[in-house]
Design an enzyme around this catalytic site. Structure first.
Site, PDB file in Angstrom:
ATOM      1  N   GLY A 243      40.091  28.675  35.857  1.00 49.74           N
ATOM      2  CA  GLY A 243      40.417  28.902  34.452  1.00 49.74           C
ATOM      3  C   GLY A 243      39.336  29.734  33.786  1.00 49.74           C
ATOM      4  O   GLY A 243      38.625  30.494  34.444  1.00 49.74           O
ATOM      5  N   GLU A 265      36.354  28.736  39.710  1.00 43.98           N
ATOM      6  CA  GLU A 265      36.957  30.069  39.865  1.00 43.98           C
ATOM      7  C   GLU A 265      37.302  30.534  38.456  1.00 43.98           C
ATOM      8  O   GLU A 265      38.371  30.226  37.932  1.00 43.98           O
ATOM      9  CB  GLU A 265      38.222  29.992  40.724  1.00 43.98           C
ATOM     10  CG  GLU A 265      37.998  29.488  42.149  1.00 43.98           C
ATOM     11  CD  GLU A 265      37.482  30.575  43.100  1.00 43.98           C
ATOM     12  OE1 GLU A 265      37.372  31.745  42.687  1.00 43.98           O
ATOM     13  OE2 GLU A 265      37.178  30.228  44.256  1.00 43.98           O
ATOM     14  N   CYS A 299      43.087  37.286  37.329  1.00 43.24           N
ATOM     15  CA  CYS A 299      41.622  37.167  37.189  1.00 43.24           C
ATOM     16  C   CYS A 299      40.964  38.417  37.758  1.00 43.24           C
ATOM     17  O   CYS A 299      39.878  38.797  37.338  1.00 43.24           O
ATOM     18  CB  CYS A 299      41.121  35.921  37.889  1.00 43.24           C
ATOM     19  SG  CYS A 299      41.707  35.764  39.568  1.00 43.24           S
ATOM     20  N   GLU A 407      35.834  39.353  29.155  1.00 43.45           N
ATOM     21  CA  GLU A 407      37.140  39.471  29.794  1.00 43.45           C
ATOM     22  C   GLU A 407      38.216  39.388  28.710  1.00 43.45           C
ATOM     23  O   GLU A 407      38.275  38.403  27.967  1.00 43.45           O
ATOM     24  CB  GLU A 407      37.343  38.312  30.779  1.00 43.45           C
ATOM     25  CG  GLU A 407      38.731  38.295  31.418  1.00 43.45           C
ATOM     26  CD  GLU A 407      39.046  36.970  32.130  1.00 43.45           C
ATOM     27  OE1 GLU A 407      38.887  35.901  31.515  1.00 43.45           O
ATOM     28  OE2 GLU A 407      39.468  37.030  33.301  1.00 43.45           O
ATOM     29  N   GLY A 469      44.720  41.658  44.326  1.00 43.11           N
ATOM     30  CA  GLY A 469      45.598  41.608  45.500  1.00 43.11           C
ATOM     31  C   GLY A 469      44.883  41.214  46.774  1.00 43.11           C
ATOM     32  O   GLY A 469      44.993  41.892  47.806  1.00 43.11           O
TER      33      GLY A 469
END
Ligand code: NAD
Length: 520
Positions: A243, A265, A299, A407, A469
């Site tokens: 998160g 993460e 992310c 971000e 990816g």
């Protein structure tokens, strides 16, 4: 309920009338608050979900502990066999589950199906792992002694996940956790409860068929308080949290204060760097996907683009062309490349970022506002959260500016021009986050700099591959404020066990190490 939503839910055995149970601990229930699952493309309420009451959460944690004491004695290769069956059950519903992800989260269907495929892949990996979670035998300095490093199951693993990967992140954790002999309790994002209910339904059936307690893979939907209860519980030795940095900081401190283990993460602020020798035919579409895939809500989405002065104008021209050709559409339709952002909150994040770009007089090359209803051809999408992906060149490239440091979880790509690779690497590294980064070049000397000690400081460092990816084979995760966590492949499984160093004396004497003399 619209018929397309009803069809997707029914195909996954989710009730289409009445409230839906959002708690599973071997039985389905839900006596807590009701949350609504809202379709981001249409605004339709897909279901009302009954979340966990504090009492149910307490019971679920207890049942998970009991399930663990059973499951840790199931031999690892048999646990692998159960994972193989889970893999098959998920693969059989790949398309249906992919459609549900698309319906509830808003990403385009191919990305939804890709997420399920990731779960399938990590199950394959964990099946193999179930026969390869090896310890070691170490030479002892004492005669007739051996030292073993033994991995044993850890206990209950709490998995707290974000809205943007409502299935795959749980998959990475569940597969390794089960292979290692743990029980897992999942607290998904409050805005994607149906994805978690569908996945848990599939897994629960396999567990039941194998006579394994359902609480080995428990589910508690709920809000932040449900997450906090898991984070605070001493019955949860490992919390795997995915998160935001803001919540991750709280989770990290709380788990640390009770000496639990934590995998974090967190957010990324990922840069792509394009050198003058890059193949632009490859770089332009890849960077475009990195920036607008999942409507900029991965992310690993590309948020910063650093272009070498020699190719900057040409690159921006090409990128602007693909941006302006893009049209929003129904994420469930095959030809759609741009779906909605996830929620009203995501719209707010987008609008703030775009307003800031306007305030600082950035050159906005594409996007810059929400789509008006007139821009969206299908009328059923008029209640959806559609925003124009935005491509901007702010006046200042100073990485210390808030714009470059944070971000923005929305499709906004900021660009700057550099002259030397070293300068671009410096900018890449000058932010708090350290998740993913990508260099576009044909020159092997640049690659050496990029992946070496003075190169990119992120956890994922790509060359001629976009920032988003990842495959499951390598450990996935980021450094610095992204949290240093690693999940999925590589050595990530080693965090899901407790390690014992066991010195065994096979001899008739009991000498001390380091030659210490304690004769009595
Ligand atoms: P979020 O931090 O708002 O929520 C994540 C989860 O934490 C949710 O389940 C939420 O209910 C729970 N939560 C909230 N407050 C809590 C508390 N005080 N205690 C315990 N749990 C609590 O994140 P989000 O908006 O759902 O997701 C977007 C963020 O996730 C972005 O920053 C994105 O980069 C990040 N993300 C990171 C990765 C990665 O692998 N690094 C992957 C996906 C998403």
């Amino acid at each position: 309920l619209s018929s397309r939503a009803a069809n997707i839910l029914s195909a996954l055995d989710i009730p289409t009338t009445g409230d839906v149970n959002g708690v599973y601990d071997g039985e389905w229930k839900g006596a807590g608050d009701i949350v609504e699952s809202i379709c981001p493309s249409t605004g339709e309420v897909l279901a009302r979900v009954k979340t966990a009451s504090p009492e149910e959460l307490h019971v679920a944690l207890g049942k998970a502990s009991d399930a663990y004491t059973f499951f840790r004695n199931v031999p690892a290769p048999q646990r692998g066999e159960i994972l193989r069956q889970i893999r098959e059950a998920l693969a059989a519903k790949r398309s249906e589950l992919g459609a549900l992800i698309s319906l509830e989260m808003g990403k385009i269907k191919t990305e939804g199906v890709g997420e399920v495929q990731e779960f399938v892949d990590i199950c394959d990996y964990a099946v193999g792992l179930s026969r390869m979670m090896n310890g070691r035998v170490i030479a002892s300095e004492r005669p007739g002694h051996s030292i073993l490093e033994v991995p044993n199951p850890l206990g209950v693993v709490g998995v707290l996940s974000a809205f943007n990967f409502p299935v795959a992140v749980y998959g990475w954790n569940l597969a390794l956790s089960l292979a290692a002999g743990n029980a897992t309790i999942w607290k998904p994002s409050p805005t994607t409860p149906l994805c978690s209910i569908a996945v848990t339904t599939i897994i629960a059936r396999v567990l039941e068929q194998n006579g394994i307690p359902g609480a080995v893979a428990g589910l508690v939907t709920g809000d932040n308080n449900a997450g906090a209860a898991i984070v605070e519980s001493r019955d949860v030795p490992l919390v795997s949290f995915t998160g935001s940095e803001r919540v991750g900081r709280i989770v990290g401190k709380t788990v640390q204060s009770r000496f639990g283990k934590v995998i974090l993460e967190l957010g990324g602020n990922n840069a792509a760097i394009v050198m003058p020798d890059a193949d632009l035919k490859m770089a332009v579409p890849s960077i475009f996907f990195g920036a607008i895939g999942t409507a900029g809500q991965r992310c690993t989405s590309t948020r910063r683009l650093y272009l070498h002065r020699q190719i900057a104008d040409e690159f921006l021209e090409r990128l602007q062309k693909v941006y302006t050709r893009l049209t929003p559409g129904d994420p469930l339709e095959e030809k759609t490349l741009l779906g909605p952002v996830h929620s009203a909150a995501s719209i707010g994040i987008y609008e703030n970022a775009v307003q800031h770009l306007k305030d600082i007089d950035a050159n906005i090359l594409a996007g810059g506002s929400r789509y008006a209803a007139a821009d969206i051809s299908a009328s059923h999408l008029h209640g959806g959260y559609f925003v124009q992906p935005t491509l901007a060149v702010p006046k200042s490239a100073d990485p210390a500016d808030a714009l470059w440091q944070t971000e923005t979880f929305a499709p906004v790509l900021n660009c700057a021009v550099f002259d030397e690779l070293e300068e671009a690497i410096g900018w890449n590294n000058a932010v708090p986050q350290g998740l993913s980064s990508s260099l576009w070049t044909r020159d092997v000397r640049n690659v050496g700099k990029w992946i070496g000690p003075g190169g990119s400081d992120t956890g994922i460092v790509n060359v001629n591959v976009g920032t988003s990816g990842a495959e499951i084979g390598a450990a996935f995760g980021g450094n610095k404020s992204t949290g240093w966590g690693r999940e999925s492949g590589g050595d990530a499984w080693k965090q899901y066990v407790r390690w014992s160093a066991c010195t065994v004396n096979f001899s008739d004497a009991a000498p001390l190490a380091q030659g210490v003399d304690f004769s009595v």
